[in-house]
Design an enzyme around this catalytic site. Structure first.
Site, short mmCIF file in Angstrom:
data_model
loop_
_atom_site.label_atom_id
_atom_site.label_comp_id
_atom_site.label_asym_id
_atom_site.label_seq_id
_atom_site.Cartn_x
_atom_site.Cartn_y
_atom_site.Cartn_z
N ASN A 85 -12.77 -30.24 -7.81
CA ASN A 85 -13.06 -28.75 -7.66
C ASN A 85 -11.53 -28.02 -8.28
OD1 ASN A 85 -13.81 -25.82 -6.90
ND2 ASN A 85 -12.27 -26.50 -5.58
N TYR B 34 -8.39 -21.95 -20.63
CA TYR B 34 -9.30 -21.99 -19.55
C TYR B 34 -10.70 -22.66 -20.01
CZ TYR B 34 -12.34 -21.03 -15.32
OH TYR B 34 -13.41 -21.11 -14.56
N LYS C 232 -12.92 -26.12 -19.57
CA LYS C 232 -14.12 -26.07 -18.99
C LYS C 232 -15.15 -26.80 -20.02
CE LYS C 232 -12.60 -24.92 -15.00
NZ LYS C 232 -12.59 -25.87 -13.76
#
Length: 259
Positions: A86, A151, A155
């Protein structure tokens, strides 16, 4: 009693995973940089749910961090049945204007640490022919995002990597899930220095982290390769770019996220 290892466990989605899995009678190994927050959460969960909770205080961007986490788990004699990768971070702004060290650190945390932990713990799962991995991606994984360029790219890696692992390991009794939440109640926007005016103008309601976690665990039980959480309009956001020219998509996002 199964054991789950959760990175970025001191708040947000990570802490929500810890609470939900404790309720489901999982022993926990909680990893994060903040010792005080981990100790507080561990004490709360041990007292409330009568489970074992181990904490590992570790900055996963530090050299040798993932090996240190793995070695600590082995030394304690714990077997990790569920790995929740996470830990992650974002950064708002034009790539050329943002500090290079922060961009590289984002790649280190969002990609390199996740890959290393997956490899270290997956080997044992394959030997046992059981185990699960949840890698936290984002709805940002489905299209380029100007002003969140690194970012979104990290992802996208997490999504692609996780789906590949799902296909490689599903016949061995191992489940791998890419969790792709939309805007969620956490410190993400503050840590990413996201302008409050842009966050409020998006019109999207922040989804409680515990709701994201429950949807993720349902998808894991069904052995899905990925799940988009948060309800409408997130499925629309991730699917519409497939039917539009890429230049149009990127230009539209740039206009939306430009200050």
């Amino acid at each position: 009693m199964p054991t789950a290892l959760i990175t970025g466990a001191s708040g947000g989605i990570g802490a929500a995973f810890a609470i939900e899995l404790a309720q489901r009678q999982h022993n926990l190994i909680l990893v994060a940089r903040s010792e005080a927050k981990l100790q507080q959460l561990a004490a709360q969960l041990q007292q409330e749910f009568n489970i074992l909770v181990e904490i590992i205080v570790q900055d996963l961007t530090a050299p040798g961090a993932t090996t240190a986490v793995f070695d600590a788990v082995v030394k304690k004699g714990w077997t990790v049945d569920l790995l929740v990768n996470n830990a992650g971070c974002g950064d708002y702004g034009a790539f050329a204007d943002r500090p290079l060290a922060k961009q590289v650190g984002m790649v280190q945390l969002n990609i390199v640490a996740l890959v290393e932990l997956s490899h270290l713990f997956l080997s044992g799962m394959r030997e046992r022919k059981s185990g699960s991995i949840i890698n936290v991606a984002s709805i940002a994984a489905f299209q380029p995002m100007p002003y969140l360029s690194i970012y979104a790219a990290t992802k996208a890696f997490v999504l692609s990597f996780s789906e590949a692992l799902w296909a490689e390991n599903k016949d061995l009794g191992i489940r791998v899930l890419a969790l792709c939440p939309g805007p969620t109640e956490s410190d993400f926007f503050k840590a990413a220095e996201f302008p409050a005016s842009l966050a409020s103008s998006s019109g999207q309601k922040l989804v409680p982290a515990d709701e994201v976690v429950r949807d993720a665990l349902k998808a894991l039980e069904k052995n899905q390769s990925n799940v988009v959480t948060g309800g409408f309009p997130n499925p629309l956001i991730v699917n519409m770019p497939r039917f539009m020219p890429r230049e149009l998509v990127v230009n539209s996002i740039a206009k939306l996220f430009r200050r």
